[in-house]
Design an enzyme around this catalytic site. Structure first.
Site, short mmCIF file in Angstrom:
data_model
loop_
_atom_site.label_atom_id
_atom_site.label_comp_id
_atom_site.label_asym_id
_atom_site.label_seq_id
_atom_site.Cartn_x
_atom_site.Cartn_y
_atom_site.Cartn_z
N GLY A 8 27.09 -36.46 -13.33
CA GLY A 8 28.15 -37.40 -12.95
C GLY A 8 27.72 -38.81 -13.31
O GLY A 8 26.94 -39.01 -14.25
N ASN A 9 28.18 -39.79 -12.54
CA ASN A 9 27.85 -41.18 -12.85
C ASN A 9 26.35 -41.39 -12.92
O ASN A 9 25.81 -41.85 -13.93
CB ASN A 9 28.50 -42.09 -11.78
N ALA A 10 25.64 -41.02 -11.86
CA ALA A 10 24.20 -41.25 -11.81
C ALA A 10 23.46 -40.37 -12.82
O ALA A 10 22.65 -40.86 -13.63
CB ALA A 10 23.69 -41.01 -10.39
N GLY A 11 23.74 -39.07 -12.80
CA GLY A 11 22.99 -38.12 -13.63
C GLY A 11 23.22 -38.29 -15.13
O GLY A 11 22.26 -38.23 -15.92
N GLY A 33 23.34 -32.36 -11.82
CA GLY A 33 24.50 -33.25 -11.61
C GLY A 33 24.67 -34.17 -12.81
O GLY A 33 23.81 -35.01 -13.07
N LYS A 77 28.36 -46.67 5.52
CA LYS A 77 28.86 -45.66 4.59
C LYS A 77 30.22 -45.18 5.06
O LYS A 77 30.48 -45.17 6.27
CB LYS A 77 27.91 -44.46 4.53
P1 NAD Z 1 29.66 -38.26 -9.26
O1 NAD Z 1 30.83 -37.75 -8.49
O2 NAD Z 1 29.90 -39.16 -10.42
O3 NAD Z 1 28.80 -37.02 -9.80
C1 NAD Z 1 28.38 -35.95 -9.02
C2 NAD Z 1 27.99 -34.83 -9.96
O4 NAD Z 1 27.43 -33.76 -9.21
C3 NAD Z 1 29.17 -34.25 -10.74
O5 NAD Z 1 28.76 -33.96 -12.07
C4 NAD Z 1 29.44 -32.93 -9.99
O6 NAD Z 1 30.05 -31.94 -10.82
C5 NAD Z 1 28.04 -32.55 -9.62
N1 NAD Z 1 27.99 -31.59 -8.53
C6 NAD Z 1 28.76 -31.50 -7.41
N2 NAD Z 1 28.38 -30.46 -6.66
C7 NAD Z 1 27.33 -29.88 -7.31
C8 NAD Z 1 26.49 -28.78 -7.05
N3 NAD Z 1 26.67 -28.04 -5.96
N4 NAD Z 1 25.50 -28.51 -7.93
C9 NAD Z 1 25.33 -29.26 -9.04
N5 NAD Z 1 26.09 -30.30 -9.35
C10 NAD Z 1 27.08 -30.60 -8.49
O7 NAD Z 1 28.70 -38.91 -8.17
P2 NAD Z 1 27.51 -39.94 -8.41
O8 NAD Z 1 28.01 -41.28 -8.13
O9 NAD Z 1 26.85 -39.63 -9.71
O10 NAD Z 1 26.57 -39.52 -7.18
C11 NAD Z 1 25.63 -38.45 -7.27
C12 NAD Z 1 24.58 -38.67 -6.21
O11 NAD Z 1 23.95 -39.92 -6.43
C13 NAD Z 1 25.10 -38.71 -4.76
O12 NAD Z 1 24.15 -38.17 -3.89
C14 NAD Z 1 25.26 -40.19 -4.52
O13 NAD Z 1 25.23 -40.50 -3.13
C15 NAD Z 1 24.04 -40.69 -5.25
N6 NAD Z 1 24.10 -42.11 -5.59
C16 NAD Z 1 25.03 -42.59 -6.45
C17 NAD Z 1 25.05 -43.94 -6.72
C18 NAD Z 1 26.02 -44.52 -7.71
O14 NAD Z 1 25.94 -45.74 -7.95
N7 NAD Z 1 26.87 -43.76 -8.33
C19 NAD Z 1 24.15 -44.81 -6.10
C20 NAD Z 1 23.20 -44.28 -5.24
C21 NAD Z 1 23.20 -42.92 -4.99
#
Ligand code: NAD
Length: 410
Positions: free
Chosen positions: A217-220, A215, A103
């Site tokens: 973001g991408n995942a949510g 959240g 990482k």
């Molecule tokens: P991202 O940056 O696209 O989204 C993160 C989201 O979380 C954003 O909407 C942001 O506004 C929100 N956020 C930040 N701080 C916050 C808080 N205190 N309370 C509520 N919301 C908050 O990131 P992502 O890629 O969606 O990743 C989110 C999680 O999923 C991380 O833990 C990441 O490690 C995990 N993850 C992502 C992937 C991937 O492929 N994208 C894969 C495995 C795990």
């Protein structure tokens, strides 16, 4: 404050004692093989210079090259990066990928950088670490606040430094540079596959099931879109600015457009605003943490009303909270299984890069589904065998594979 690396070691300890893990292997798995550090200095648009501390943690590569994303966040710490690299090791193993765990992280708020500054920082990261990266050494990918464009700059910088094409050195690339179809939605789609299997085991009916997603973001956001299309009612979601609730179910397509326009989910049409803390303890059937670590702790775990938690985020639940949730019969589908879809399609991306032959969306989804369901079944049967929670079962399953590879190497 909860230290994610200490949490990771507690999870390791719990699984190790259930399965009687070889003590030498346990000891080796208590620290990363190597943590590389660097200070990346860039010239800002106003002519001044600024330095950003950065890490690449290479935890374990017994099963294959180190694999794991790069996080840009103002709160990144070395222990967080180490924890994330440990979880990557476990995640790749739990779904049976021939990859290890790594990482990266940079202390930066990317929202405060211009595009030119962000590009310099991303190219600087590769110049700092490129000797340790490569398709058969260590393969980064996107994580929080990094994306396909950043991967493209990183690939370009790497290829300039090594003087050849090497698309498999990084994943999550744009399609035009050898990215895989389906990568954007892969984490969420993988989460949906395991969520549906758990829903079946718990005899829940999607049409009567409410979901809150922390959240967007991408995942949510992709999870919201896929679950809503599958008939679930998404009643709440959030971002760093706060949370919104709409009891009769949010229109996810409209919310996605709204977030693109305004930069946040806050004040979306008719939805009520609450705090992120309130979202976690809402009366819903399924809670999906999809933001950052340490959201469900000993302080709020006792107030959680969801029957099931599906962890799309990495490390959202502390070990103390896990104990409380287990006592309260709340099923936690752990991060290393629930969000393994992302790294699985990253693996597919590398396979396609290596053969220079690319698959359709349908081929990617069919292969992803097979791997996620097999991963789920393996973890579920380990849980039944030892009568343990799903997280410990996922760690036991992963550790069996990692320790077999470590032993085979002597
Ligand atoms: P991202 O940056 O696209 O989204 C993160 C989201 O979380 C954003 O909407 C942001 O506004 C929100 N956020 C930040 N701080 C916050 C808080 N205190 N309370 C509520 N919301 C908050 O990131 P992502 O890629 O969606 O990743 C989110 C999680 O999923 C991380 O833990 C990441 O490690 C995990 N993850 C992502 C992937 C991937 O492929 N994208 C894969 C495995 C795990």
């Amino acid at each position: 404050m909860n230290n994610p690396f200490e949490n990771a070691l507690t999870q390791l300890q719990r699984a190790a004692s259930v399965m009687n893990l070889d003590s030498k292997i346990h000891e080796k798995l208590q620290s990363p093989k190597k943590v590389h550090t660097a200070d990346i200095t860039i010239t800002m648009d106003n002519g001044s210079t600024k330095t950003f501390p950065a890490w690449r943690s290479q935890y374990n590569d017994a099963l294959g090259p180190f694999k794991g994303g790069i996080r840009y966040h103002p709160g990144v710490t070395e222990d967080e990066v180490k924890a994330l690299s440990f979880w990557m090791t476990m995640k790749c193993a739990v779904v049976g990928l021939p990859l290890g765990g790594g990482k990266g992280g940079v202390i930066v708020n990317p929202k405060e950088l211009s595009e030119t500054e962000l590009e310099q920082l991303s190219r600087g990261y590769v110049r700092a670490f490129y000797q340790h990266l490569g398709p058969t050494k260590d393969v980064p990918a996107p994580d929080v606040y990094t994306n396909g464009q950043i991967m493209a700059w990183m690939l370009d910088e790497y290829e300039k430094l090594v003087g050849k094409h090497a698309p498999g050195m990084i994943t999550g690339k744009p399609l035009s540079l050898g990215g895989s179809r389906g990568r954007d939605k892969a984490t969420a789609q993988g989460g949906v596959f395991v969520l549906l299997e758990t829903v079946k085991k718990m005899e829940m009916n999607p049409a009567e099931t409410t979901v809150a997603i922390q959240g967007f973001g991408n995942a949510g956001a992709h999870m919201a879109e896929l679950l809503s299309a599958a008939g679930f009612k998404i009643v709440a979601t959030s971002d760093s600015k706060g949370a919104i609730v709409y009891d009769s179910g949010l229109d996810i397509v409209a919310l996605t457009e709204y977030k693109e326009k305004t930069g946040s989910v806050i004040n979306f049409n008719g939805a009520q605003t609450i705090t992120n803390e309130e979202l976690l303890t809402m009366a819903v059937d399924i809670l999906v943490p999809a933001a950052l670590e340490n959201q469900i702790t000993a302080d709020n775990a006792g107030n959680i009303k969801a029957k099931m938690i599906v962890e799309l985020a990495n490390g959202p639940t502390t070990p103390e909270a896990d104990e409380i949730l287990f006592k309260n019969n709340i099923v936690v589908v752990p991060d290393i299984l629930a969000n393994a879809g992302g790294v699985t399609v990253s693996y597919f991306e590398q396979v396609q890069n290596a053969s220079n032959y690319y698959w359709t969306d349908e081929e990617v989804m069919e292969k992803l589904k097979k791997i996620m369901i097999a991963g789920f079944e393996g973890v579920w049967s380990t849980k039944e065998k030892y009568t343990i929670d799903l997280r410990t079962a996922a760690f036991v399953t992963a550790l069996e594979r990692v320790s077999a590879a470590m032993k085979a190497r002597g």
